[in-house]
Design a protein around this motif. Sequence first.
Motif, mmCIF file in Angstrom:
data_model
loop_
_atom_site.group_PDB
_atom_site.id
_atom_site.type_symbol
_atom_site.label_atom_id
_atom_site.label_comp_id
_atom_site.label_asym_id
_atom_site.label_seq_id
_atom_site.Cartn_x
_atom_site.Cartn_y
_atom_site.Cartn_z
ATOM 1 N N ILE A 5 0.926 -1.285 -0.002
ATOM 2 C CA ILE A 5 0.037 -0.232 0.238
ATOM 3 C C ILE A 5 0.778 1.279 -0.104
ATOM 4 C CG2 ILE A 5 -1.784 1.220 1.518
ATOM 5 C CD1 ILE A 5 -2.887 -1.498 2.119
ATOM 6 N N GLY A 6 1.970 1.280 0.827
ATOM 7 C CA GLY A 6 2.968 2.295 0.781
ATOM 8 C C GLY A 6 3.470 2.664 -0.548
ATOM 9 N N ALA A 7 3.918 1.469 -1.154
ATOM 10 C CA ALA A 7 4.515 1.838 -2.462
ATOM 11 C C ALA A 7 3.522 2.014 -3.441
ATOM 12 C CB ALA A 7 4.924 0.374 -2.804
ATOM 13 N N LEU A 8 2.333 1.762 -3.499
ATOM 14 C CA LEU A 8 1.138 2.208 -4.388
ATOM 15 C C LEU A 8 0.892 3.643 -4.286
ATOM 16 C CD1 LEU A 8 -1.017 1.440 -6.405
ATOM 17 C CD2 LEU A 8 -2.457 0.921 -4.808
ATOM 18 N N VAL A 9 0.951 4.050 -2.922
ATOM 19 C CA VAL A 9 0.580 5.510 -2.683
ATOM 20 C C VAL A 9 1.704 6.279 -2.976
ATOM 21 C CG1 VAL A 9 0.518 7.097 -0.609
ATOM 22 C CG2 VAL A 9 -0.896 5.084 -0.532
ATOM 23 N N ALA A 10 3.004 5.909 -2.888
ATOM 24 C CA ALA A 10 4.362 6.691 -3.385
ATOM 25 C C ALA A 10 4.074 6.767 -4.990
ATOM 26 C CB ALA A 10 5.483 5.817 -2.828
ATOM 27 N N THR A 11 3.778 5.638 -5.559
ATOM 28 C CA THR A 11 3.552 5.631 -7.066
ATOM 29 C C THR A 11 2.455 6.754 -7.494
ATOM 30 O OG1 THR A 11 4.149 3.381 -7.164
ATOM 31 C CG2 THR A 11 3.216 4.207 -9.154
ATOM 32 N N LEU A 12 1.235 6.760 -6.791
ATOM 33 C CA LEU A 12 0.148 7.429 -7.346
ATOM 34 C C LEU A 12 0.696 9.108 -6.884
ATOM 35 C CD1 LEU A 12 -2.754 5.565 -5.732
ATOM 36 C CD2 LEU A 12 -2.240 6.026 -8.249
ATOM 37 N N ALA A 13 1.583 9.241 -5.960
ATOM 38 C CA ALA A 13 1.812 10.531 -5.387
ATOM 39 C C ALA A 13 2.722 11.129 -6.499
ATOM 40 C CB ALA A 13 2.238 10.667 -4.045
ATOM 41 N N ALA A 14 3.570 10.393 -7.050
ATOM 42 C CA ALA A 14 4.508 10.616 -7.974
ATOM 43 C C ALA A 14 3.854 11.029 -9.200
ATOM 44 C CB ALA A 14 5.630 9.608 -8.071
ATOM 45 N N ALA A 15 2.921 10.157 -9.564
ATOM 46 C CA ALA A 15 2.202 10.363 -11.128
ATOM 47 C C ALA A 15 1.320 11.707 -10.717
ATOM 48 C CB ALA A 15 1.294 8.977 -11.165
ATOM 49 N N ALA A 16 0.831 12.070 -9.540
ATOM 50 C CA ALA A 16 0.004 12.973 -9.576
ATOM 51 C C ALA A 16 0.989 14.203 -9.527
ATOM 52 C CB ALA A 16 -0.750 13.042 -8.396
ATOM 53 N N SER A 17 1.961 14.066 -9.116
ATOM 54 C CA SER A 17 2.997 15.265 -8.888
ATOM 55 C C SER A 17 3.496 15.656 -10.320
ATOM 56 C CB SER A 17 4.068 14.963 -8.097
ATOM 57 O OG SER A 17 5.105 16.085 -8.110
ATOM 58 N N ALA A 18 3.789 14.677 -11.121
ATOM 59 C CA ALA A 18 4.268 14.916 -12.569
ATOM 60 C C ALA A 18 3.002 15.416 -13.441
ATOM 61 C CB ALA A 18 4.495 13.470 -13.091
ATOM 62 N N THR A 19 1.755 14.688 -13.307
ATOM 63 C CA THR A 19 0.621 15.456 -13.823
ATOM 64 C C THR A 19 0.220 16.820 -13.624
ATOM 65 O OG1 THR A 19 -0.248 13.261 -14.108
ATOM 66 C CG2 THR A 19 -1.735 15.242 -14.406
ATOM 67 N N GLY A 20 0.325 17.162 -12.296
ATOM 68 C CA GLY A 20 0.153 18.558 -11.834
ATOM 69 C C GLY A 20 1.273 19.366 -12.313
ATOM 70 N N ALA A 21 2.606 18.934 -12.425
ATOM 71 C CA ALA A 21 3.586 19.783 -12.877
ATOM 72 C C ALA A 21 3.492 20.021 -14.306
ATOM 73 C CB ALA A 21 4.891 19.357 -12.722
ATOM 74 N N ALA A 22 2.947 19.274 -15.288
ATOM 75 C CA ALA A 22 2.604 19.453 -16.609
ATOM 76 C C ALA A 22 1.609 20.270 -16.727
ATOM 77 C CB ALA A 22 2.341 17.957 -17.307
ATOM 78 N N VAL A 23 0.550 20.428 -16.088
ATOM 79 C CA VAL A 23 -0.741 21.107 -16.176
ATOM 80 C C VAL A 23 -0.308 22.647 -15.737
ATOM 81 C CG1 VAL A 23 -2.810 21.636 -15.093
ATOM 82 C CG2 VAL A 23 -2.396 19.342 -15.761
ATOM 83 N N TRP A 24 0.345 22.771 -14.781
ATOM 84 C CA TRP A 24 0.891 24.217 -14.261
ATOM 85 C C TRP A 24 1.855 24.816 -15.223
ATOM 86 C CZ3 TRP A 24 -1.658 27.087 -11.483
ATOM 87 C CH2 TRP A 24 -2.421 26.613 -10.582
ATOM 88 N N ALA A 25 2.596 23.719 -16.030
ATOM 89 C CA ALA A 25 3.582 24.294 -17.148
ATOM 90 C C ALA A 25 2.634 24.757 -18.323
ATOM 91 C CB ALA A 25 4.659 23.205 -17.504
ATOM 92 N N LYS A 26 1.777 23.906 -18.625
ATOM 93 C CA LYS A 26 0.844 24.322 -19.816
ATOM 94 C C LYS A 26 0.265 25.591 -19.612
ATOM 95 C CE LYS A 26 -2.602 22.571 -22.820
ATOM 96 N NZ LYS A 26 -3.685 21.332 -22.986
ATOM 97 N N ARG A 27 -0.412 25.843 -18.290
ATOM 98 C CA ARG A 27 -1.061 26.991 -17.937
ATOM 99 C C ARG A 27 -0.127 28.234 -18.178
ATOM 100 N NH1 ARG A 27 -4.955 25.804 -12.915
ATOM 101 N NH2 ARG A 27 -6.264 24.284 -14.078
ATOM 102 N N LYS A 28 1.077 28.091 -17.546
ATOM 103 C CA LYS A 28 2.096 29.220 -17.555
ATOM 104 C C LYS A 28 2.383 29.539 -19.078
ATOM 105 C CE LYS A 28 6.484 30.608 -15.660
ATOM 106 N NZ LYS A 28 7.665 30.173 -15.027
ATOM 107 N N ARG A 29 2.629 28.573 -19.867
ATOM 108 C CA ARG A 29 2.769 28.793 -21.304
ATOM 109 C C ARG A 29 1.843 29.550 -22.011
ATOM 110 N NH1 ARG A 29 4.850 23.381 -21.192
ATOM 111 N NH2 ARG A 29 2.951 22.639 -22.103
ATOM 112 N N GLY A 30 0.588 29.124 -21.604
ATOM 113 C CA GLY A 30 -0.706 29.798 -22.069
ATOM 114 C C GLY A 30 -0.712 31.409 -21.614
#
Length: 132
Positions: A5-30
């Motif tokens: 469960i801890g590994a799964l949570v860490a994986t999900l957190a990393a994926a969410a962080s990467a997705t969030g960073a991509a969204v913010w980068a796209k908004r900033k470029r816009g």
Amino acid sequence: MKTKIGALVATLAAAASATGAAVWAKRKRGSEARSRKPAKTSARQPAGPGGAESATPSTAAAPSGGGDELTSIKGIGVRSAERLGAMGVTTLAQIAAWSDADIDTVAAQIHVGADRIRREDWVGQARAATGG
């Protein structure tokens, strides 16, 4: 089980962080692209007496040097003065020369009621300030 469960949570957190960073980068470029977009420099004017489109009523007599302090007219605030400047109105003499048709045109472009411009007598105030 806890380690899985801890590994799964860490994986999900990393994926969410990467997705969030991509969204913010796209908004900033816009937002950067929007800030680099050139402003409109001219607006379409109604046809004059000859049938051809006329220049903005007050820009024809615009001097090459700086302008007057338009906010000296009661009723013209900073925002209205900026909008007038953007359409080429920079002197009190230009305002003093406005006709009723010019008032209607300018009012529509700077998002102020023509009745307000007439009620506050911007033209009369400008004439008084310029000695005209």
